[in-house]
Enzyme design. Structure first.
Site, PDB file in Angstrom:
ATOM      1  N   SER A  22       0.826  -1.205   0.000  1.00  0.00           N
ATOM      2  CA  SER A  22       0.000   0.000   0.000  1.00  0.00           C
ATOM      3  C   SER A  22       0.861   1.256   0.000  1.00  0.00           C
ATOM      4  CB  SER A  22      -0.933   0.003   1.220  1.00  0.00           C
ATOM      5  OG  SER A  22      -0.186  -0.180   2.401  1.00  0.00           O
ATOM      6  N   ASN A 109      -1.517  -2.589  13.431  1.00  0.00           N
ATOM      7  CA  ASN A 109      -2.971  -2.377  13.458  1.00  0.00           C
ATOM      8  C   ASN A 109      -3.376  -1.129  14.240  1.00  0.00           C
ATOM      9  OD1 ASN A 109      -2.940  -4.708  12.029  1.00  0.00           O
ATOM     10  ND2 ASN A 109      -3.799  -6.001  13.644  1.00  0.00           N
ATOM     11  N   THR A 154     -40.702  26.657  -7.419  1.00  0.00           N
ATOM     12  CA  THR A 154     -40.922  25.277  -6.984  1.00  0.00           C
ATOM     13  C   THR A 154     -41.247  24.521  -8.261  1.00  0.00           C
ATOM     14  OG1 THR A 154     -43.298  25.538  -6.632  1.00  0.00           O
ATOM     15  CG2 THR A 154     -41.895  26.027  -4.747  1.00  0.00           C
ATOM     16  N   HIS A 155     -40.790  23.287  -8.350  1.00  0.00           N
ATOM     17  CA  HIS A 155     -40.934  22.491  -9.583  1.00  0.00           C
ATOM     18  C   HIS A 155     -40.318  23.201 -10.786  1.00  0.00           C
ATOM     19  CE1 HIS A 155     -44.042  20.259  -7.272  1.00  0.00           C
ATOM     20  NE2 HIS A 155     -44.374  21.461  -6.858  1.00  0.00           N
ATOM     21  N   SER A 276     -15.528  27.159 -26.716  1.00  0.00           N
ATOM     22  CA  SER A 276     -15.706  25.930 -27.480  1.00  0.00           C
ATOM     23  C   SER A 276     -14.664  25.883 -28.587  1.00  0.00           C
ATOM     24  CB  SER A 276     -17.113  25.919 -28.075  1.00  0.00           C
ATOM     25  OG  SER A 276     -17.142  25.143 -29.251  1.00  0.00           O
ATOM     26  N   LYS A 282     -19.522  30.517 -27.931  1.00  0.00           N
ATOM     27  CA  LYS A 282     -19.796  29.840 -26.655  1.00  0.00           C
ATOM     28  C   LYS A 282     -18.989  30.382 -25.482  1.00  0.00           C
ATOM     29  CE  LYS A 282     -22.096  26.644 -25.898  1.00  0.00           C
ATOM     30  NZ  LYS A 282     -22.067  25.242 -26.282  1.00  0.00           N
ATOM     31  N   ASN A 284     -18.875  28.660 -21.735  1.00  0.00           N
ATOM     32  CA  ASN A 284     -19.444  27.529 -21.007  1.00  0.00           C
ATOM     33  C   ASN A 284     -19.097  27.527 -19.519  1.00  0.00           C
ATOM     34  OD1 ASN A 284     -20.532  26.473 -23.397  1.00  0.00           O
ATOM     35  ND2 ASN A 284     -18.631  25.372 -23.873  1.00  0.00           N
ATOM     36  N   GLU A 289     -20.081  22.590 -14.033  1.00  0.00           N
ATOM     37  CA  GLU A 289     -20.417  21.239 -14.509  1.00  0.00           C
ATOM     38  C   GLU A 289     -19.470  20.186 -13.928  1.00  0.00           C
ATOM     39  OE1 GLU A 289     -21.006  21.228 -18.892  1.00  0.00           O
ATOM     40  OE2 GLU A 289     -21.255  23.377 -18.604  1.00  0.00           O
ATOM     41  N   TYR A 316      -8.821  -6.548  13.051  1.00  0.00           N
ATOM     42  CA  TYR A 316      -8.259  -6.081  11.788  1.00  0.00           C
ATOM     43  C   TYR A 316      -8.316  -7.157  10.708  1.00  0.00           C
ATOM     44  CZ  TYR A 316      -5.112  -4.359   8.207  1.00  0.00           C
ATOM     45  OH  TYR A 316      -4.597  -3.953   6.999  1.00  0.00           O
ATOM     46  N   GLN A 321      -7.244  -2.127   4.416  1.00  0.00           N
ATOM     47  CA  GLN A 321      -6.259  -1.321   3.693  1.00  0.00           C
ATOM     48  C   GLN A 321      -6.942  -0.549   2.563  1.00  0.00           C
ATOM     49  OE1 GLN A 321      -2.104  -2.727   3.179  1.00  0.00           O
ATOM     50  NE2 GLN A 321      -2.666  -2.907   1.023  1.00  0.00           N
TER      51      GLN A 321
HETATM   52  N1  ARG Z   1      -1.033  -1.261   5.357  1.00  0.00           N
HETATM   53  C1  ARG Z   1      -1.931  -1.793   6.338  1.00  0.00           C
HETATM   54  C2  ARG Z   1      -3.294  -1.108   6.214  1.00  0.00           C
HETATM   55  O1  ARG Z   1      -3.364  -0.132   5.582  1.00  0.00           O
HETATM   56  C3  ARG Z   1      -1.395  -1.571   7.705  1.00  0.00           C
HETATM   57  C4  ARG Z   1      -1.887  -2.548   8.714  1.00  0.00           C
HETATM   58  C5  ARG Z   1      -1.364  -3.911   8.416  1.00  0.00           C
HETATM   59  N2  ARG Z   1      -1.679  -4.836   9.443  1.00  0.00           N
HETATM   60  C6  ARG Z   1      -1.608  -6.145   9.229  1.00  0.00           C
HETATM   61  N3  ARG Z   1      -1.904  -6.917  10.216  1.00  0.00           N
HETATM   62  N4  ARG Z   1      -1.318  -6.648   8.049  1.00  0.00           N
HETATM   63  O2  ARG Z   1      -4.295  -1.554   6.719  1.00  0.00           O
END
Ligand code: ARG
Length: 460
Positions: A22, A109, A154-155, A276, A282, A284, A289, A316, A321
């Site tokens: 991650s 965790n 309204t509407h 445009s 135009k 815009n 949007e 956990y 993640q």
């Molecule tokens: N990268 C993990 C997350 O975002 C951190 C926690 C990982 N804990 C574990 N027991 N694998 O959740």
């Protein structure tokens, strides 16, 4: 080599490494991770779990790493999976054994739970002033258009006269609630998960109150299993942001309509509109949007996290993640929409004559006509019916109510006198709507005052 190589007989497959990691997105948490680790090390030393010297080495080492990350000098490694293990391994490479002691009485965790919570808290602190700034801009615009009569709908059918100020202030009140919603979220999330360990606390004599205090939390979380697996605050943040975007999107929709030739109530500044590639005429409202479109992303982020969380048993699980990217995406979206939308509103120009012209067609003073008869003692339902007949007569003869002669009016009711023409004048219709919260100038002044008081109370 992996941290857990002791237990394993083989290296992790490269594909698994990439899939599991991650670091690509959670490196955003580096500041919070370092702040949390320093508080943890100080607490470990205060409880004699590690030595003071080690705690000092850890702190100095972490601050060096922080500086290096900010200077772009650090390359994170996918092999170290996430920001927590990356920083720990860099630290250990730099300071040796002291670095290996940092993770005593802690788990990734509770570490990630802490980092993410602090990250959300920091972001709320950044977003609130930006919403307040938007409100300030709305008050400034409202102040200019308190006498500008326009049709309220309204509407999407012309309904009753309001002022442009009243219209703008309606949104300012929504944004005020958005701020208080984020404040609520911040207050509720402000309990510290650090010290929950992997899920079951720890046998070390830690001081969770000390780390909570040091990291500006009100108290430690009361249950270690909840501590590591609660993501309510992230779901709550996304709900709050989704509601905020709903408000922004409704406003964007109004802007888009108002810019059209069909309305022409406002004109966006050239710097906040686009042209445009083929149609030379135009201009815009792309910004409005895009804001309307990006609202869909934030709703998606909310749905994504709700769905990730819905089937996870305690405590956990790696699914969690997946909590980060939707939150980052929603925050990025809100943070990019806010300033550009605010500036677009600040620089827009209104066309009061066009609003007044639109107000003149569509019988938006019909309720006032019925009220006129009611105030002369006719029961409201009868007055309502007679006015309906008058409107039908006008439509057939292509006239407005105020264009009818007194003779024509009297043929519907004897109660009509010369003063009906005053009662039908749109400026009077608006000025006489003095009920609390109404569009008359006294009331829009009170609204502007109230919103400015709110802003000041948050800026104090
Ligand atoms: N990268 C993990 C997350 O975002 C951190 C926690 C990982 N804990 C574990 N027991 N694998 O959740």
């Amino acid at each position: 080599m992996k941290l857990w190589s002791g237990r394993f007989g083989k290296d992790t497959d490269a594909l698994v490494n990439a899939f599991n990691a991650s670091i690509g997105f959670d490196q955003r948490l580096y500041q919070e991770d370092i702040t949390g680790s320093i508080a943890h090390a100080r607490m470990l030393a205060a409880r004699n779990i590690i030595s003071r010297q080690d705690a000092e080495k850890i702190e100095t080492g972490l601050l060096e790493i922080l500086k290096d990350i900010k200077a772009g000098k650090i390359e994170f490694s996918e092999d170290q999976e996430d920001i927590h293990m990356n920083i720990e391994s860099i630290l250990t490479n730099r300071i040796g054994d002291a670095g290996k002691r940092l993770h005593t009485a802690r788990s990734r965790n509770d570490q990630v739970a802490l980092d993410f919570r602090m990250y959300v808290r920091n972001k709320i602190n950044k977003i609130i002033p930006r919403i307040l700034n938007l409100e300030k801009i709305l008050c400034g615009q409202a102040e200019k258009y308190q006498e500008t009569v326009m049709p309220g709908y309204t509407h999407l059918q012309r309904a009753q006269p309001v002022s442009f100020a009243q219209y703008i202030l309606a949104y300012a009140y929504m944004f005020t609630r958005d701020v208080t919603r984020l404040e609520d979220c911040k207050q509720r999330l402000n309990e510290c998960p650090l010290g929950s360990g992997a899920l079951a606390g720890t046998t070390y004599d830690i001081d969770r109150w000390m780390t909570a205090r040091e990291l500006n939390f009100d108290r430690p979380m009361g249950n270690s299993m909840d501590g590591v697996s609660d993501r309510d605050y992230a779901m709550e943040l996304l709900s709050d942001l989704a509601i905020f975007m709903a408000h922004l999107s409704r406003f964007a929709e109004e802007i888009i309509l108002w810019c059209s030739w069909e309305f022409k109530f406002i004109e966006l500044d050239d710097a906040y509109a686009t042209g445009s590639s083929i149609m030379p005429q135009k201009k815009n409202p792309d910004i409005a949007e895009l804001v309307r479109g990006k609202t869909g992303r934030v709703y998606g982020d909310l749905m994504s996290l709700l769905t990730v969380m819905k089937g996870i048993p305690l405590a956990y699980n790696k699914d969690m993640q997946e909590d980060k990217e939707p939150v980052f995406d929603a925050l990025d979206t809100v943070e990019i929409c806010l300033p550009v939308f605010a500036e677009m509103l600040k620089t827009m120009k209104a066309y009061p004559e066009n609003m007044r012209r639109a107000a003149g067609r569509g019988f938006i003073n019909a309720t006032d006509c019925a009220d006129y008869l009611t105030k002369k003692s006719m029961p409201f339902r009868d007055a309502y019916k007679i006015t309906g007949e008058l409107v039908a007569y006008c439509v057939k003869n292509n006239k407005t109510l105020e264009e009818l002669s007194l003779k024509e009016l009297k043929s519907y009711s004897d109660l009509f006198e010369q003063d009906i023409y005053d009662a039908l004048k749109l400026e009077n219709c608006m000025a006489l709507r003095k009920s609390y919260g109404g569009p008359c100038i006294e009331e829009t002044s009170r609204q502007i005052w109230e919103i400015r008081e709110f802003i000041a109370s948050r800026e104090a």
